[in-house]
Design a protein around this motif. Structure first.
Motif, PDB file in Angstrom:
ATOM      1  N   ASP A 196      -2.928  -4.061   0.042  1.00  0.00           N
ATOM      2  CA  ASP A 196      -2.382  -2.774   0.479  1.00  0.00           C
ATOM      3  C   ASP A 196      -1.498  -2.141  -0.589  1.00  0.00           C
ATOM      4  O   ASP A 196      -0.928  -1.073  -0.367  1.00  0.00           O
ATOM      5  CB  ASP A 196      -1.552  -2.954   1.759  1.00  0.00           C
ATOM      6  N   ASP A 197      -1.350  -2.834  -1.744  1.00  0.00           N
ATOM      7  CA  ASP A 197      -0.416  -2.410  -2.787  1.00  0.00           C
ATOM      8  C   ASP A 197      -1.165  -1.594  -3.824  1.00  0.00           C
ATOM      9  O   ASP A 197      -2.070  -2.089  -4.500  1.00  0.00           O
ATOM     10  CB  ASP A 197       0.217  -3.644  -3.432  1.00  0.00           C
ATOM     11  N   LEU A 206       8.014   0.227  -3.887  1.00  0.00           N
ATOM     12  CA  LEU A 206       8.611   0.557  -2.602  1.00  0.00           C
ATOM     13  C   LEU A 206       7.522   0.738  -1.548  1.00  0.00           C
ATOM     14  O   LEU A 206       6.410   1.193  -1.844  1.00  0.00           O
ATOM     15  CB  LEU A 206       9.418   1.860  -2.724  1.00  0.00           C
ATOM     16  N   GLU A 207       7.887   0.405  -0.313  1.00  0.00           N
ATOM     17  CA  GLU A 207       6.920   0.477   0.768  1.00  0.00           C
ATOM     18  C   GLU A 207       6.423   1.896   0.977  1.00  0.00           C
ATOM     19  O   GLU A 207       5.234   2.118   1.223  1.00  0.00           O
ATOM     20  CB  GLU A 207       7.550  -0.058   2.058  1.00  0.00           C
ATOM     21  N   GLN A 208       7.320   2.901   0.874  1.00  0.00           N
ATOM     22  CA  GLN A 208       6.908   4.274   1.145  1.00  0.00           C
ATOM     23  C   GLN A 208       5.933   4.806   0.097  1.00  0.00           C
ATOM     24  O   GLN A 208       5.290   5.835   0.300  1.00  0.00           O
ATOM     25  CB  GLN A 208       8.110   5.216   1.236  1.00  0.00           C
ATOM     26  N   PHE A 209       5.814   4.097  -1.033  1.00  0.00           N
ATOM     27  CA  PHE A 209       4.878   4.506  -2.070  1.00  0.00           C
ATOM     28  C   PHE A 209       3.767   3.475  -2.241  1.00  0.00           C
ATOM     29  O   PHE A 209       3.219   3.324  -3.324  1.00  0.00           O
ATOM     30  CB  PHE A 209       5.602   4.720  -3.401  1.00  0.00           C
ATOM     31  N   GLN A 210       3.450   2.769  -1.146  1.00  0.00           N
ATOM     32  CA  GLN A 210       2.379   1.762  -1.167  1.00  0.00           C
ATOM     33  C   GLN A 210       2.580   0.745  -2.285  1.00  0.00           C
ATOM     34  O   GLN A 210       1.648   0.330  -2.940  1.00  0.00           O
ATOM     35  CB  GLN A 210       1.016   2.428  -1.329  1.00  0.00           C
ATOM     36  N   GLY A 211       3.837   0.372  -2.485  1.00  0.00           N
ATOM     37  CA  GLY A 211       4.133  -0.678  -3.444  1.00  0.00           C
ATOM     38  C   GLY A 211       4.275  -0.206  -4.873  1.00  0.00           C
ATOM     39  O   GLY A 211       4.389  -1.036  -5.783  1.00  0.00           O
ATOM     40  N   CYS A 212       4.254   1.080  -5.118  1.00  0.00           N
ATOM     41  CA  CYS A 212       4.423   1.585  -6.481  1.00  0.00           C
ATOM     42  C   CYS A 212       5.891   1.908  -6.743  1.00  0.00           C
ATOM     43  O   CYS A 212       6.623   2.304  -5.834  1.00  0.00           O
ATOM     44  CB  CYS A 212       3.563   2.833  -6.704  1.00  0.00           C
ATOM     45  N   ILE A 244       9.099  10.538  -6.275  1.00  0.00           N
ATOM     46  CA  ILE A 244       7.717  10.663  -6.740  1.00  0.00           C
ATOM     47  C   ILE A 244       7.366   9.367  -7.459  1.00  0.00           C
ATOM     48  O   ILE A 244       8.020   9.014  -8.445  1.00  0.00           O
ATOM     49  CB  ILE A 244       7.557  11.859  -7.698  1.00  0.00           C
ATOM     50  N   PRO A 245       6.353   8.625  -6.984  1.00  0.00           N
ATOM     51  CA  PRO A 245       6.035   7.345  -7.621  1.00  0.00           C
ATOM     52  C   PRO A 245       5.623   7.537  -9.073  1.00  0.00           C
ATOM     53  O   PRO A 245       5.031   8.564  -9.434  1.00  0.00           O
ATOM     54  CB  PRO A 245       4.886   6.799  -6.768  1.00  0.00           C
ATOM     55  N   ASP A 246       5.941   6.521  -9.882  1.00  0.00           N
ATOM     56  CA  ASP A 246       5.675   6.622 -11.320  1.00  0.00           C
ATOM     57  C   ASP A 246       4.229   6.977 -11.623  1.00  0.00           C
ATOM     58  O   ASP A 246       3.953   7.719 -12.567  1.00  0.00           O
ATOM     59  CB  ASP A 246       6.023   5.299 -12.021  1.00  0.00           C
ATOM     60  N   LYS A 247       3.278   6.471 -10.823  1.00  0.00           N
ATOM     61  CA  LYS A 247       1.864   6.720 -11.108  1.00  0.00           C
ATOM     62  C   LYS A 247       1.505   8.194 -10.955  1.00  0.00           C
ATOM     63  O   LYS A 247       0.518   8.650 -11.533  1.00  0.00           O
ATOM     64  CB  LYS A 247       0.976   5.853 -10.212  1.00  0.00           C
ATOM     65  N   ASP A 248       2.298   8.942 -10.191  1.00  0.00           N
ATOM     66  CA  ASP A 248       2.052  10.376 -10.007  1.00  0.00           C
ATOM     67  C   ASP A 248       3.093  11.233 -10.713  1.00  0.00           C
ATOM     68  O   ASP A 248       3.070  12.457 -10.591  1.00  0.00           O
ATOM     69  CB  ASP A 248       2.057  10.725  -8.508  1.00  0.00           C
ATOM     70  N   ASP A 249       4.001  10.574 -11.439  1.00  0.00           N
ATOM     71  CA  ASP A 249       5.152  11.261 -12.037  1.00  0.00           C
ATOM     72  C   ASP A 249       4.886  11.503 -13.517  1.00  0.00           C
ATOM     73  O   ASP A 249       4.734  10.557 -14.297  1.00  0.00           O
ATOM     74  CB  ASP A 249       6.411  10.407 -11.854  1.00  0.00           C
ATOM     75  N   ALA A 250       4.800  12.771 -13.914  1.00  0.00           N
ATOM     76  CA  ALA A 250       4.570  13.094 -15.316  1.00  0.00           C
ATOM     77  C   ALA A 250       5.784  12.792 -16.182  1.00  0.00           C
ATOM     78  O   ALA A 250       5.668  12.686 -17.405  1.00  0.00           O
ATOM     79  CB  ALA A 250       4.186  14.575 -15.453  1.00  0.00           C
ATOM     80  N   CYS A 251       6.958  12.645 -15.544  1.00  0.00           N
ATOM     81  CA  CYS A 251       8.194  12.299 -16.264  1.00  0.00           C
ATOM     82  C   CYS A 251       8.853  11.153 -15.504  1.00  0.00           C
ATOM     83  O   CYS A 251       9.863  11.355 -14.806  1.00  0.00           O
ATOM     84  CB  CYS A 251       9.124  13.506 -16.345  1.00  0.00           C
TER      85      CYS A 251
END
Length: 463
Positions: free
Chosen positions: A213-214, A222-228, A236-243
């Motif tokens: 599920d991660d 974090l749980e709210q970001f599916q483990g990201c 904004i999770p790092d994987k979707d964060d341009a900065c």
């Protein structure tokens, strides 16, 4: 039996260390506790009578120790499969007097009971602390040296104290197909009560979210970001964060806009001062389309060609210096900012022009006319902005065609002289009219001499 208890305690410790939450994440489960065997159910002949003594514990055979263990695995869609091993001591056997509804409980001699059973369970309310289930299966049961295969079925309930630890109670009816009186093992119900631990989930990064599920299974998140992770804490999770290392806004994919002008700092040439998008986020105080940082006159609108400053008009004649051929002397717009060529000047030019002497029938100058040409040249130089037409005329001697050509050539000769001596070619136009525009009679020598002439005309800007 004492060694068996030690084995169960060791299993409890190992499972407790490895337990994790939820069946789909922790597919394995271990249960152990006590079991009770009742032969009353199998002895009854009528369905209603079979359940009449269901909770009569006086008829139960109970071994006061850990007496069963079950190992199972979730196989999906609320189903699980497991193996149960159990031991007991049978000192109470309920039998019915044939032809009556009378029952008798006797001690057969403390039979030793062993059971090994396969079980398939289907659970309900999977996400609840209250988790009932039904089960079917089969196995083999021994009483001392005698044994029978059984077909099993029953119900049970899990009461979950935590996500991975619960209390399990279960009742299983074990059916043999031999006659109850002749069977090696009578039909009976086996009750179970014990503790269940679930385990087996994989959480590589240790963030409490299982790998399946991660979305970022190898990064603590974090749980709210599916483990990201969200390194900068901007939601904004790092994987979707341009900065990812600098807090920013969702509308800019996690990048900051310090001055709030709608342009991210990375694309903003003036990140600390609100500006406009057309100037890469820099301000334009005077609204002339030039950023203040590049504007030599940031408070006064001006063209880019003059570095944002308004064009000057040094002589105040209404013609900007950039367009003014005479920027320090007042002139007119019609004459590109320079003084107008007056009528007096034109009169003087034409007085010179009419005295230009050509060799007879040719466009070449007589030597004595050179001072006249030079005087005209000086006047042209005084008005470097003015444009002129040089017109050639002849008398009526000769054919019209020859006179036309001669007039054109003579006007061109004057133009060429002026150009060769420094007057720009685009200021001069030459043309010939032949004998078509006489100013005197062609019947006299004096009249013809007046008609053989060159005239100068001023060209206005709108012509």
């Amino acid at each position: 039996m004492r060694q068996l208890n030690k084995l169960f305690i060791a299993a409890l410790a190992v499972v407790g260390l490895n337990a994790h939450a939820q069946d789909e994440d922790n597919p394995w489960a271990v249960s152990f506790g006590v079991n009770a065997v009742s032969t009353r159910f199998g002895a009854a002949s009528e369905f209603g009578d079979q359940f009449s003594q269901y909770f009569n514990t006086d008829q139960w055979n109970i071994l006061p120790s850990v007496s069963y263990v079950n190992v199972s695995r979730n196989i999906g869609d609320a189903f699980s499969f497991g193996i149960t091993g159990s031991v007991n001591k049978i000192d109470k056997v309920v039998t019915r007097t044939p032809g009556t509804q009378d029952y008798m409980t006797s001690n057969p001699g403390d039979w030793t009971y062993y059971g090994v059973d396969g079980i398939i369970k289907y659970g309900f309310l999977q996400d609840s602390w209250f988790n009932p289930y039904v089960h079917i299966g089969g196995g083999y049961t021994w009483l001392d040296e005698r044994g029978n295969g059984t077909v099993n079925g029953g119900v049970g309930i899990n009461f979950w104290f935590t996500e991975n630890v619960g209390l399990t109670v279960q009742s299983t009816y074990k059916h043999t197909f031999e006659d109850q009186a002749d069977a090696n093992v009578p039909r009976h119900i086996q009750h179970f009560a014990g503790i269940t631990f679930k385990f087996g989930g994989k959480d590589t990064d240790g963030d409490g979210i299982y790998d399946k599920d991660d979305a970022c299974p190898e990064e603590f998140g974090l749980e709210q970001f599916q483990g990201c992770p969200d390194t900068d804490g901007d939601g904004i999770p790092d994987k979707d964060d341009a900065c990812p290392t600098v807090p920013g806004l969702a509308q800019f994919n996690g990048c900051p806009d310090t001055d709030g002008d709608g342009i991210t700092d990375a694309e903003d040439a003036c990140p600390d001062v609100a500006g406009v998008a057309s100037l890469q986020g820099c301000p334009d105080t005077d609204g002339d389309g030039i950023a203040d940082k590049d504007d030599k006159c940031p408070d006064v609108a001006g063209p880019k060609a003059n570095n944002g400053c308004p064009w000057p008009d040094t002589d105040g004649d209404g013609v900007l210096d950039k367009d003014d051929l005479c920027p320090t002397v007042k002139g007119t717009a019609a004459n590109r900012g320079c003084p107008e060529v007056t009528e007096e000047v034109m009169t003087r030019l034409n007085e010179y022009a009419r005295t230009i002497l050509f060799n007879s029938g040719k466009s070449s100058f007589k030597e004595e006319t050179m001072p006249v040409l030079k005087s005209m040249l000086e006047i042209f130089k005084e008005y470097p902005q003015a444009r002129f037409t040089l017109e050639g005329h002849t008398d009526s001697d000769g054919s019209n065609e020859l006179n036309q050509t001669l007039s054109e050539n003579r006007a061109a000769a004057v133009r060429n002289f002026l150009i060769e001596n420094g007057i720009k070619a685009d200021r001069l136009v030459s043309t010939g009219y032949g004998e078509t525009k006489p100013i005197a009679t062609n019947k006299t020598a004096a009249g013809k001499a007046q008609n053989r002439r060159v005239e100068v005309k001023l060209i206005k800007d709108n012509e």
